[in-house]
Design a protein around this motif. Structure first.
Motif, PDB file in Angstrom:
ATOM      1  N   LEU A  19      20.836 -14.311  37.286  1.00 55.25           N
ATOM      2  CA  LEU A  19      20.652 -12.891  37.543  1.00 55.25           C
ATOM      3  C   LEU A  19      21.717 -12.425  38.523  1.00 55.25           C
ATOM      4  CD1 LEU A  19      16.762 -12.812  37.912  1.00 55.25           C
ATOM      5  CD2 LEU A  19      18.103 -12.166  35.912  1.00 55.25           C
ATOM      6  N   LYS A  20      22.645 -11.646  38.040  1.00 56.95           N
ATOM      7  CA  LYS A  20      23.749 -11.119  38.855  1.00 56.95           C
ATOM      8  C   LYS A  20      24.506 -12.224  39.580  1.00 56.95           C
ATOM      9  CE  LYS A  20      23.421  -7.323  41.053  1.00 56.95           C
ATOM     10  NZ  LYS A  20      23.016  -6.290  42.008  1.00 56.95           N
ATOM     11  N   THR A  24      18.427 -18.399  39.317  1.00 57.86           N
ATOM     12  CA  THR A  24      17.051 -18.062  39.686  1.00 57.86           C
ATOM     13  C   THR A  24      16.109 -19.015  38.965  1.00 57.86           C
ATOM     14  OG1 THR A  24      17.744 -15.751  39.876  1.00 57.86           O
ATOM     15  CG2 THR A  24      15.370 -16.195  39.819  1.00 57.86           C
ATOM     16  N   GLN A  41      15.737 -17.890  44.416  1.00 59.58           N
ATOM     17  CA  GLN A  41      17.185 -18.078  44.384  1.00 59.58           C
ATOM     18  C   GLN A  41      17.628 -18.865  45.615  1.00 59.58           C
ATOM     19  OE1 GLN A  41      18.321 -13.931  44.372  1.00 59.58           O
ATOM     20  NE2 GLN A  41      18.454 -13.867  42.135  1.00 59.58           N
ATOM     21  N   THR A 115      17.934  -7.218  39.495  1.00 64.66           N
ATOM     22  CA  THR A 115      17.427  -8.579  39.651  1.00 64.66           C
ATOM     23  C   THR A 115      15.931  -8.632  39.383  1.00 64.66           C
ATOM     24  OG1 THR A 115      19.147  -9.222  41.209  1.00 64.66           O
ATOM     25  CG2 THR A 115      17.094 -10.471  41.306  1.00 64.66           C
TER      26      THR A 115
END
Length: 129
Positions: A19-20, A24, A41, A115
């Motif tokens: 995620l970005k 995660t 994360q 996110t």
């Protein structure tokens, strides 16, 4: 370690998503009386939230979300928990008539809407309810 995980008595799913640019890890567990979702994360539990559907008083259900431990000034974390309990309630109530509460742990580097939408999407696609 993997043998212990295979014999773990709670129904669970584990997955990792990007995620970005942040790896995660997500664990989804289904207990008899509630669901547990851990998304991290940072390798730790982070903020822990409790979400539940309130008693059906009207046609439109209401939901309660509270922070049990951690950051109380992050409205996006509360919004994430609310989105997940709404998904759970919609699917579980239609099949069993009742909704189980959710315990959600979010240990995130990035608290952006993108996110958190990614977490909601990953959990609902791999749901145990």
């Amino acid at each position: 370690m993997s043998v212990l995980e295979q014999n773990f008595p709670v129904v669970q799913k584990k997955l990792s998503v990007d995620l970005k640019g942040n790896k995660t890890d997500i664990i989804i567990c289904s207990y008899d009386d509630h669901f547990l979702v851990i998304a991290t994360q940072i390798g730790t539990m982070g903020t822990i939230l409790h979400a539940r559907k309130d008693a059906d008083i009207s046609v439109h259900p209401t939901f309660s979300v509270s922070v049990i431990f951690g950051k109380r000034d992050e409205p996006m974390l509360v919004a994430c928990a609310r989105q997940l309990i709404e998904h759970i309630s919609l699917l579980v109530c239609s099949s069993s008539g009742t909704s189980q509460p959710l315990v959600l742990s979010l240990g995130l580097k990035d608290h952006s809407a993108e996110t958190l939408k990614g977490i909601v999407s990953a959990v609902t696609e791999n749901r145990l309810w």
